[in-house]
Structures are given as C-alpha cells and as structure tokens.
Design an enzyme around this catalytic site. Structure first.
Site, PDB file in Angstrom:
ATOM      1  N   GLY A  46     -19.216  -4.329   4.668  1.00  0.00           N
ATOM      2  CA  GLY A  46     -18.632  -3.771   5.877  1.00  0.00           C
ATOM      3  C   GLY A  46     -17.851  -4.844   6.603  1.00  0.00           C
ATOM      4  O   GLY A  46     -18.017  -6.044   6.338  1.00  0.00           O
ATOM      5  N   GLN A  51     -14.427  -8.970  14.062  1.00  0.00           N
ATOM      6  CA  GLN A  51     -14.616 -10.171  13.229  1.00  0.00           C
ATOM      7  C   GLN A  51     -13.303 -10.836  12.830  1.00  0.00           C
ATOM      8  O   GLN A  51     -13.312 -11.995  12.408  1.00  0.00           O
ATOM      9  CB  GLN A  51     -15.415  -9.828  11.968  1.00  0.00           C
ATOM     10  N   CYS A  91     -24.322 -11.420   7.445  1.00  0.00           N
ATOM     11  CA  CYS A  91     -23.080 -11.160   8.171  1.00  0.00           C
ATOM     12  C   CYS A  91     -22.041 -12.176   7.741  1.00  0.00           C
ATOM     13  O   CYS A  91     -22.331 -13.367   7.680  1.00  0.00           O
ATOM     14  CB  CYS A  91     -23.324 -11.255   9.675  1.00  0.00           C
ATOM     15  N   LEU A  92     -20.835 -11.699   7.479  1.00  0.00           N
ATOM     16  CA  LEU A  92     -19.754 -12.596   7.056  1.00  0.00           C
ATOM     17  C   LEU A  92     -19.399 -13.596   8.146  1.00  0.00           C
ATOM     18  O   LEU A  92     -18.836 -14.646   7.854  1.00  0.00           O
ATOM     19  CB  LEU A  92     -18.518 -11.776   6.665  1.00  0.00           C
ATOM     20  N   HIS A 133     -24.718  -2.114  12.137  1.00  0.00           N
ATOM     21  CA  HIS A 133     -24.337  -3.526  12.236  1.00  0.00           C
ATOM     22  C   HIS A 133     -22.873  -3.650  12.688  1.00  0.00           C
ATOM     23  O   HIS A 133     -22.554  -4.449  13.578  1.00  0.00           O
ATOM     24  CB  HIS A 133     -24.565  -4.156  10.850  1.00  0.00           C
ATOM     25  N   GLU A 134     -21.992  -2.833  12.098  1.00  0.00           N
ATOM     26  CA  GLU A 134     -20.559  -2.901  12.450  1.00  0.00           C
ATOM     27  C   GLU A 134     -20.314  -2.347  13.862  1.00  0.00           C
ATOM     28  O   GLU A 134     -19.484  -2.881  14.602  1.00  0.00           O
ATOM     29  CB  GLU A 134     -19.699  -2.127  11.452  1.00  0.00           C
ATOM     30  N   HIS A 137     -20.974  -5.012  16.240  1.00  0.00           N
ATOM     31  CA  HIS A 137     -19.852  -5.961  16.352  1.00  0.00           C
ATOM     32  C   HIS A 137     -18.830  -5.461  17.369  1.00  0.00           C
ATOM     33  O   HIS A 137     -18.301  -6.232  18.169  1.00  0.00           O
ATOM     34  CB  HIS A 137     -19.149  -6.139  15.008  1.00  0.00           C
TER      35      HIS A 137
HETATM   36  O1  GNR Z   1     -21.683  -7.840   3.759  1.00  0.00           O
HETATM   37  C1  GNR Z   1     -22.538  -7.505   4.577  1.00  0.00           C
HETATM   38  N1  GNR Z   1     -23.772  -7.160   4.126  1.00  0.00           N
HETATM   39  C2  GNR Z   1     -24.732  -6.567   4.927  1.00  0.00           C
HETATM   40  C3  GNR Z   1     -26.031  -6.482   4.414  1.00  0.00           C
HETATM   41  C4  GNR Z   1     -27.020  -5.885   5.160  1.00  0.00           C
HETATM   42  C5  GNR Z   1     -26.723  -5.345   6.383  1.00  0.00           C
HETATM   43  C6  GNR Z   1     -25.454  -5.441   6.913  1.00  0.00           C
HETATM   44  C7  GNR Z   1     -24.452  -6.037   6.186  1.00  0.00           C
HETATM   45  S1  GNR Z   1     -22.851  -6.113   6.824  1.00  0.00           S
HETATM   46  C8  GNR Z   1     -22.225  -7.523   6.018  1.00  0.00           C
HETATM   47  C9  GNR Z   1     -20.741  -7.701   6.290  1.00  0.00           C
HETATM   48  C10 GNR Z   1     -20.527  -7.974   7.756  1.00  0.00           C
HETATM   49  O2  GNR Z   1     -20.730  -9.024   8.299  1.00  0.00           O
HETATM   50  N2  GNR Z   1     -20.141  -6.964   8.481  1.00  0.00           N
HETATM   51  O3  GNR Z   1     -20.005  -7.107   9.797  1.00  0.00           O
HETATM   52 NI    NI Z   2     -21.321  -8.682  10.411  1.00  0.00          NI
END
Ligand code: GNR
Ligand code: NI
Length: 167
Positions: A46, A51, A91-92, A133-134, A137
C-alpha cells in the site's frame, strides 16, 4: 510515470493532514499512476499520498501475489469496523521496523475511484489492515505513533542515524 521519493520517519511532513480531493482530473490520475508505480517498485502492499509529500486523500493498495489487483481509494471513509486484528505491520516510511498495532479485522467503507465514481468497499485480513494503515497516513498518523514512547524514541534515533549514513 515516475517513481517518487518516500518520506522517512521522523519527517514532520508525515504528520500533515491530507485534504479531500475536489477535482477528479488528469492531475489526480497522474498521482494515482505514480503512487502505484512507487508502491510496486518499493515493493509495498500500500502507499498513501502523504508518504510522497502530497497531502491529498489518495491511497493505493495491492495485496495480491501477482501484483495485478490494484485498488485506488480517493477520499475514503470508514462506515464500520469490527473484530480485532493485530498483524505485524511494516511501513515504507519506517524501514526495518515491524510491530503489531490495534486494528479492526473487518471494515466497510466508501470512497471514490480516480474518475470520481463513488463505491463501497469491504475488507478483511491484510487488505483491511493495509487500508486502515493508509487511512491513518492521510490523517498524519504513522503506525509507530501507537507504540510506547520508549519504542518511538528508539525507532526515531535508529532511523536518524541510518539517514545520516545514507543521506
Ligand atoms: O508494504 C507495506 N506492508 C504492510 C504490512 C502490514 C501492514 C501494513 C502494511 S503497509 C506497507 C506499505 C506502507 O508503508 N504503506 O503506507
Ligand atoms: Ni506506511
């Protein structure tokens, strides 16, 4: 198409609150394409516009193994959430850090696609956690914000040190 630079925690720009999208134009479709390309290149499941330092309510997700199931959510809102999930998250923007945070197992919501068509969505498992999660953000919240202050301080110190070494 372009691969965009992903902001790294503890960058204060990760805490900006995204504005709703008002015009579903070429600009938005370019952003969606770039978000998808950046997510696949990373690789991640995601990516939120926040980001890449674009503070508009746009996120993409693809939890498929084949990377052939891109989902685009513009101005997403949750209608309901139930159950508890605590998948290990990464998270990236916070490389090398994995932890569990409280999430709904099952969500329902509504959003718009890149052309401005409204749709409802439902998700469980990894897709559900990824969308939550997104959406965090887009509200300026990073998953580590749920962890103890001690863990947050350690993570910030570790990443600042890495960033000094890698530029
Ligand atoms: O790549 C991602 N893997 C992930 C694994 C478990 C729960 C959420 C994520 S999102 C993350 C990519 C990211 O940072 N998205 O904001
Ligand atoms: Ni993230």
């Amino acid at each position: 198409m372009a691969i965009l630079q992903i902001l790294q925690y503890p960058d204060p720009r990760l805490h900006k609150v995204a504005e709703p999208v008002r015009s579903f134009d070429e600009n938005l479709r370019d952003l969606v394409r770039d978000l998808a390309e950046t997510m696949y290149a990373a690789p991640g499941v995601g990516l939120a516009a926040t980001q890449v330092d674009v503070h508009r309510q746009v996120l993409v997700a693809d939890v498929s193994d084949e990377h052939d199931d891109l989902r685009v959510f513009v101005n997403p809102v949750l209608i309901e959430g139930d159950g508890e999930s605590a998948l290990e998250e990464g998270c990236l923007s916070v490389p090398g850090v994995y932890d569990r945070v409280p999430r709904f197992e099952h969500i329902r919501g509504r959003a718009y696609d890149a052309s401005g068509n409204a749709f409802e969505f439902e998700a469980t498992g990894l897709l559900s956690v990824c969308i939550q999660h997104e959406m965090d953000h887009l509200k300026g919240r990073v998953f580590v914000d749920y962890l103890s202050r001690l863990k947050q301080n350690r993570i910030a110190a570790k990443l600042r040190k890495q960033q000094r070494h890698t530029g």
